[in-house]
Design an enzyme around this catalytic site. Structure first.
Site, PDB file in Angstrom:
ATOM      1  N   CYS A   2       0.820  -1.199   0.000  1.00  0.00           N
ATOM      2  CA  CYS A   2       0.000   0.000   0.000  1.00  0.00           C
ATOM      3  C   CYS A   2       0.859   1.257   0.000  1.00  0.00           C
ATOM      4  O   CYS A   2       2.049   1.216   0.266  1.00  0.00           O
ATOM      5  CB  CYS A   2      -0.940  -0.012   1.179  1.00  0.00           C
ATOM      6  SG  CYS A   2      -0.084  -0.212   2.737  1.00  0.00           S
ATOM      7  N   ARG A  27       1.388  -0.816  -6.946  1.00  0.00           N
ATOM      8  CA  ARG A  27       1.867  -1.582  -5.804  1.00  0.00           C
ATOM      9  C   ARG A  27       0.836  -2.586  -5.297  1.00  0.00           C
ATOM     10  O   ARG A  27       1.166  -3.442  -4.478  1.00  0.00           O
ATOM     11  CB  ARG A  27       2.236  -0.628  -4.665  1.00  0.00           C
ATOM     12  CG  ARG A  27       3.365   0.300  -5.032  1.00  0.00           C
ATOM     13  CD  ARG A  27       3.403   1.502  -4.134  1.00  0.00           C
ATOM     14  NE  ARG A  27       3.898   1.200  -2.805  1.00  0.00           N
ATOM     15  CZ  ARG A  27       5.178   1.280  -2.439  1.00  0.00           C
ATOM     16  NH1 ARG A  27       6.078   1.630  -3.327  1.00  0.00           N
ATOM     17  NH2 ARG A  27       5.557   1.011  -1.231  1.00  0.00           N
ATOM     18  N   TRP A  75      -3.593  -2.084   1.573  1.00  0.00           N
ATOM     19  CA  TRP A  75      -3.583  -3.518   1.295  1.00  0.00           C
ATOM     20  C   TRP A  75      -3.755  -4.169   2.656  1.00  0.00           C
ATOM     21  O   TRP A  75      -2.839  -4.191   3.467  1.00  0.00           O
ATOM     22  CB  TRP A  75      -2.250  -3.911   0.642  1.00  0.00           C
ATOM     23  CG  TRP A  75      -2.197  -5.307   0.141  1.00  0.00           C
ATOM     24  CD1 TRP A  75      -2.730  -5.804  -1.014  1.00  0.00           C
ATOM     25  CD2 TRP A  75      -1.542  -6.418   0.774  1.00  0.00           C
ATOM     26  NE1 TRP A  75      -2.459  -7.151  -1.130  1.00  0.00           N
ATOM     27  CE2 TRP A  75      -1.736  -7.550  -0.050  1.00  0.00           C
ATOM     28  CE3 TRP A  75      -0.826  -6.572   1.958  1.00  0.00           C
ATOM     29  CZ2 TRP A  75      -1.227  -8.804   0.262  1.00  0.00           C
ATOM     30  CZ3 TRP A  75      -0.316  -7.819   2.278  1.00  0.00           C
ATOM     31  CH2 TRP A  75      -0.523  -8.920   1.440  1.00  0.00           C
ATOM     32  N   ASN A 100       1.531   2.491   6.574  1.00  0.00           N
ATOM     33  CA  ASN A 100       1.885   1.235   5.894  1.00  0.00           C
ATOM     34  C   ASN A 100       2.559   0.350   6.918  1.00  0.00           C
ATOM     35  O   ASN A 100       3.416   0.837   7.656  1.00  0.00           O
ATOM     36  CB  ASN A 100       2.961   1.450   4.820  1.00  0.00           C
ATOM     37  CG  ASN A 100       2.436   2.090   3.582  1.00  0.00           C
ATOM     38  OD1 ASN A 100       1.255   2.321   3.454  1.00  0.00           O
ATOM     39  ND2 ASN A 100       3.337   2.386   2.673  1.00  0.00           N
ATOM     40  N   GLY A 101       2.250  -0.930   6.911  1.00  0.00           N
ATOM     41  CA  GLY A 101       2.956  -1.840   7.805  1.00  0.00           C
ATOM     42  C   GLY A 101       2.030  -2.464   8.827  1.00  0.00           C
ATOM     43  O   GLY A 101       0.811  -2.496   8.651  1.00  0.00           O
ATOM     44  N   GLU A 486      10.638 -19.798 -12.862  1.00  0.00           N
ATOM     45  CA  GLU A 486      10.229 -18.404 -13.058  1.00  0.00           C
ATOM     46  C   GLU A 486       9.095 -18.317 -14.090  1.00  0.00           C
ATOM     47  O   GLU A 486       8.152 -17.543 -13.928  1.00  0.00           O
ATOM     48  CB  GLU A 486      11.457 -17.572 -13.472  1.00  0.00           C
ATOM     49  CG  GLU A 486      11.194 -16.121 -13.811  1.00  0.00           C
ATOM     50  CD  GLU A 486      10.568 -15.299 -12.692  1.00  0.00           C
ATOM     51  OE1 GLU A 486      10.515 -15.754 -11.549  1.00  0.00           O
ATOM     52  OE2 GLU A 486      10.086 -14.193 -13.002  1.00  0.00           O
ATOM     53  N   LYS A 490       5.432 -16.768 -13.309  1.00  0.00           N
ATOM     54  CA  LYS A 490       4.804 -15.684 -14.092  1.00  0.00           C
ATOM     55  C   LYS A 490       3.402 -16.092 -14.521  1.00  0.00           C
ATOM     56  O   LYS A 490       2.459 -15.309 -14.434  1.00  0.00           O
ATOM     57  CB  LYS A 490       5.595 -15.362 -15.359  1.00  0.00           C
ATOM     58  CG  LYS A 490       6.825 -14.510 -15.297  1.00  0.00           C
ATOM     59  CD  LYS A 490       6.662 -13.141 -14.758  1.00  0.00           C
ATOM     60  CE  LYS A 490       6.828 -13.133 -13.287  1.00  0.00           C
ATOM     61  NZ  LYS A 490       7.924 -12.689 -12.607  1.00  0.00           N
ATOM     62  N   GLU A 493       1.091 -15.978 -11.540  1.00  0.00           N
ATOM     63  CA  GLU A 493       0.858 -14.627 -11.024  1.00  0.00           C
ATOM     64  C   GLU A 493      -0.158 -13.861 -11.852  1.00  0.00           C
ATOM     65  O   GLU A 493      -1.025 -13.194 -11.309  1.00  0.00           O
ATOM     66  CB  GLU A 493       2.171 -13.820 -11.034  1.00  0.00           C
ATOM     67  CG  GLU A 493       3.130 -14.174  -9.929  1.00  0.00           C
ATOM     68  CD  GLU A 493       4.436 -13.383 -10.025  1.00  0.00           C
ATOM     69  OE1 GLU A 493       4.946 -12.977  -8.993  1.00  0.00           O
ATOM     70  OE2 GLU A 493       4.956 -13.171 -11.138  1.00  0.00           O
ATOM     71  N   HIS A 509       9.919 -39.313 -11.804  1.00  0.00           N
ATOM     72  CA  HIS A 509       9.826 -39.650 -10.379  1.00  0.00           C
ATOM     73  C   HIS A 509       8.508 -39.176  -9.770  1.00  0.00           C
ATOM     74  O   HIS A 509       8.398 -39.124  -8.543  1.00  0.00           O
ATOM     75  CB  HIS A 509      11.019 -39.057  -9.621  1.00  0.00           C
ATOM     76  CG  HIS A 509      12.333 -39.623 -10.059  1.00  0.00           C
ATOM     77  ND1 HIS A 509      12.693 -40.930  -9.826  1.00  0.00           N
ATOM     78  CD2 HIS A 509      13.346 -39.073 -10.769  1.00  0.00           C
ATOM     79  CE1 HIS A 509      13.889 -41.155 -10.343  1.00  0.00           C
ATOM     80  NE2 HIS A 509      14.303 -40.047 -10.940  1.00  0.00           N
ATOM     81  N   LYS A 608       3.240  -5.144  -5.048  1.00  0.00           N
ATOM     82  CA  LYS A 608       4.644  -4.899  -5.399  1.00  0.00           C
ATOM     83  C   LYS A 608       5.378  -4.488  -4.135  1.00  0.00           C
ATOM     84  O   LYS A 608       4.771  -3.897  -3.246  1.00  0.00           O
ATOM     85  CB  LYS A 608       4.671  -3.744  -6.415  1.00  0.00           C
ATOM     86  CG  LYS A 608       6.008  -3.526  -7.081  1.00  0.00           C
ATOM     87  CD  LYS A 608       6.126  -4.326  -8.334  1.00  0.00           C
ATOM     88  CE  LYS A 608       7.457  -4.164  -9.009  1.00  0.00           C
ATOM     89  NZ  LYS A 608       7.765  -5.332  -9.825  1.00  0.00           N
TER      90      LYS A 608
HETATM   91  N1  HGA Z   1      -1.993  -2.668   8.955  1.00  0.00           N
HETATM   92  C1  HGA Z   1      -2.657  -1.613   8.252  1.00  0.00           C
HETATM   93  C2  HGA Z   1      -1.873  -1.144   7.045  1.00  0.00           C
HETATM   94  C3  HGA Z   1      -1.801  -2.187   6.001  1.00  0.00           C
HETATM   95  C4  HGA Z   1      -0.610  -2.106   5.085  1.00  0.00           C
HETATM   96  O1  HGA Z   1       0.427  -1.530   5.348  1.00  0.00           O
HETATM   97  N2  HGA Z   1      -0.650  -2.779   3.959  1.00  0.00           N
HETATM   98  O2  HGA Z   1       0.464  -2.845   3.136  1.00  0.00           O
HETATM   99  C5  HGA Z   1      -4.061  -2.035   7.825  1.00  0.00           C
HETATM  100  O3  HGA Z   1      -4.372  -3.231   7.792  1.00  0.00           O
HETATM  101  O4  HGA Z   1      -4.855  -1.142   7.551  1.00  0.00           O
END
Ligand code: HGA
Length: 613
Positions: A2, A27, A75, A100-101, A486, A490, A493, A509, A608
């Site tokens: 995100c 991303r 995300w 983010n995080g 790879e 691809k 994905e 095998h 991403k």
């Molecule tokens: N943990 C937060 C932010 C999500 C995030 O960084 N996604 O890459 C949430 O869930 O809103």
């Protein structure tokens, strides 16, 4: 993953923030939102589940007006994708935050805040941070200090941007484990997860370091405080790649554009790193020569596509440099009790240089440096100033330029080129005929890749045989086994077809049991010492009625027949064949995805720059 955009300007910021979010769409995300402080001093907000276009639609009817604002593409990690969980989150109607995080200790903090009477609107971990900062602000009356106090209490990874209605001309940002850059403008400044988000307003950037907290304000400009609490000066970098990276140009998708950029970006990756007949070790940084002379083995750690690049390099390092080499995915490596023999070089690979698992693996390796046999750490990476390069002893930058398609293409092949430069630099018999031949072959590689790209038409035709299938098998031997892996990755994905790759010798095998008319089998067959063995494996498939698609060297005598289609790939030195054979497999998955009508550049569920562990 995100994305964050924030702007403190003398003009209306809605357009800047919206454009920034569009530029971060690559991303991967599931919802988007924006908060702007209006001229009456009130926080206003719009959020929408789904694409940025849905947010834009809301803004058409309910525009946000003001000269300071923050925005986000989310995300989800904590709480489902929904409007309520979308950022920005508010606290006390005076503070807005985007993050983010992951906040690992959010549960006890949430209970503490609930005990204080806070009522939470969302299921996110982020909202906890909003309330903690808002509470600290009441005491400190200083947004930077309130953020610092809060960061002392939270564990986990974050990049964040915060604004407060009672500090109306300030934005505070912080980063630990997730990327954040400052865009330096004229009388206006910005924050974003990626420089690309801000190229419409500036081309000058400060790449914040781990633990940095930054305040943008009208009267003091950009103030940065380092992790130890001291004021920090960080260099301003000019963005070198121009703004064309953020547009698709004549191509239908970023992925197709990036596939076609490979000859040019490989030439750029070689630029200045070859002298006459040998590789310049100085390309790896100061002290590389002394360190390389001592290397007795190599540990490579990476994730996803980068891991496949590492697997190819293992064959090269063993065969060309005689160095025992291990390759491992970062999320496994970091939790093992790794035994490190003396004089081992630790190598990480990551396009973004922010991949959380790879960074954690590097930190784990470094924490053991004193007691283990690691000589030093080398990062092969595409983003200058990224955490991985800053925290490694040596770095070799690939010159792929910004990669927008979530499925990696040009980052992979430039990593392979970088790994070949590393292999040649680690050989004990420097400057011999083998090196000269390979250096010449490397110089000719962009031209060979141009010819491989000319296979586009026939591959588009071939892709029709895959579009209705549910499974596919990829086979290769030696350095082509990771290329088969790879190719299968691809296809998975971007076309969502289940694909597996096997070393061709393993077929009998087990996986041979799967082969029938509904299971297309793709084989990569360069003209190397394993060719005859591979041909026998292909016979095994044909004998079971399997439909075979073979990418073979133009010198390989294989004639098309029923259930056997052969596409010739331009000839190249056998050591560089993995780079060339990657191209037709990229094109194949691309065309299959286009036929299936999937979202090629932003495949479902993927993101991403994977900045969560
Ligand atoms: N943990 C937060 C932010 C999500 C995030 O960084 N996604 O890459 C949430 O869930 O809103």
């Amino acid at each position: 993953m995100c994305g964050i955009v924030a702007a403190l300007a003398a003009r209306n910021v809605q357009g800047i923030l919206l454009e920034g979010l569009k530029r971060l769409e690559y991303r991967g995300y599931d919802s988007a939102g924006m908060a702007v402080l209006n001229e009456a001093g009130a926080l206003t907000r719009q959020r929408a589940k789904g694409k940025v276009a849905a947010l834009e639609e809301k803004l058409v009817h309910g525009a946000l007006t003001g000269r300071i604002g923050i925005a986000h593409t989310r995300w989800a990690t904590h709480g489902k994708p929904s409007e309520v969980n979308a950022h920005p989150h508010l606290a006390r109607e005076r503070l807005a935050i985007v993050h983010n995080g992951i906040i690992e200790n959010f549960e006890p903090l949430k209970r503490e805040l609930e005990g204080d009477g806070v009522v939470f609107e969302s299921e996110t971990d982020t909202e906890v941070v909003a309330h903690l900062i808002a509470r600290a602000f009441v005491e400190t009356d200083d947004l930077l200090a309130a953020v610092q106090t809060t960061l002392d209490r939270i564990d986990g990874a974050y990049a964040l941007a915060v604004m407060h209605a009672d500090a109306p001309r300030e934005i505070v940002g912080a980063r630990k484990g997730s990327p954040l850059v400052v865009g330096v403008g004229i009388d206006e400044n910005f924050l974003a997860s990626d420089a690309l988000a801000l190229l419409q307003v500036t081309d000058r950037f400060i790449y914040l370091q781990e633990g940095d907290v930054v305040r943008l304000s009208d009267n003091r400009g950009i103030e940065i405080v380092a992790a130890d609490g001291s004021p920090a000066e960080r260099p301003v970098h000019a963005f070198e790649h121009g703004d064309s990276a953020a547009s698709r140009g004549e191509y239908r998708h970023f992925m197709l554009k990036e596939i076609h950029e490979q000859p040019a970006v490989i030439a750029a990756t070689l630029e200045g790193r070859l002298s006459g007949s040998h590789v310049l070790e100085s390309s790896f940084g100061v002290g590389a020569r002394g360190l390389f002379e001592r290397v007795a083995q190599v540990h490579i750690v990476a994730c996803g596509t980068s891991y496949h690049a590492g697997m190819v390099a293992r064959y090269w390092l063993e065969k060309l440099a005689g160095l025992p080499t291990t390759v491992e995915v970062a999320s496994e490596y970091r939790y093992r009790e790794v035994v490190v023999p003396a004089d081992t070089l630790f190598v990480t690979l990551s396009q973004s240089g922010e991949t959380a698992d790879t960074l954690a693996a590097l930190r784990y390796a470094k924490s053991r440096a004193k007691t283990s046999g690691y000589l030093g750490a080398l990062a092969i990476c595409n983003v200058p100033g990224s955490s991985l390069t800053r925290e490694s002893d040596l770095a070799l930058m690939t010159q792929a330029g910004p990669e927008i398609g979530v499925a990696s293409t040009k980052a992979f092949t430039t990593q392979l080129v970088a790994l070949m430069l590393l292999t040649l630099s680690l050989r004990k018999s420097r400057g011999d005929e083998r090196e000269t031949t390979l250096v010449q072959a490397l110089r000719g590689l962009p031209t060979v890749l141009d010819s491989a790209l000319a296979m586009d038409g026939p591959i588009a035709e071939l892709s029709e045989a895959f579009a209705e299938k549910h499974h596919a098998l990829f086979l290769g031997r030696g350095t082509q086994f990771p290329i088969a892996l790879e190719g299968a990755l691809k296809l998975k994905e971007i076309s969502y077809i289940h694909a597996e790759a096997y070393p061709a010798g393993e077929l009998k095998h087990g996986p041979l049991a799967l082969v029938d008319a509904d299971m297309p089998v793709v084989a990569v067959a360069p003209n190397d010492e394993l060719l005859e063995k591979l041909k026998s494996n292909l016979q095994e498939v044909r004998a079971r009625g399997g439909e075979l698609f073979v990418f073979a060297d133009e010198g390989v005598a294989l004639t098309a027949a029923d259930n056997l289609r052969v596409l010739h790939v331009p000839a190249v030195d056998e050591f560089l064949a993995p780079i060339v054979y990657t191209i037709p497999l990229q094109l194949l998955s691309y065309h299959v995805a286009v036929l299936k009508g999937t979202d090629v550049d932003q495949p479902r569920n993927l993101a991403k720059s994977v900045t969560v562990e």
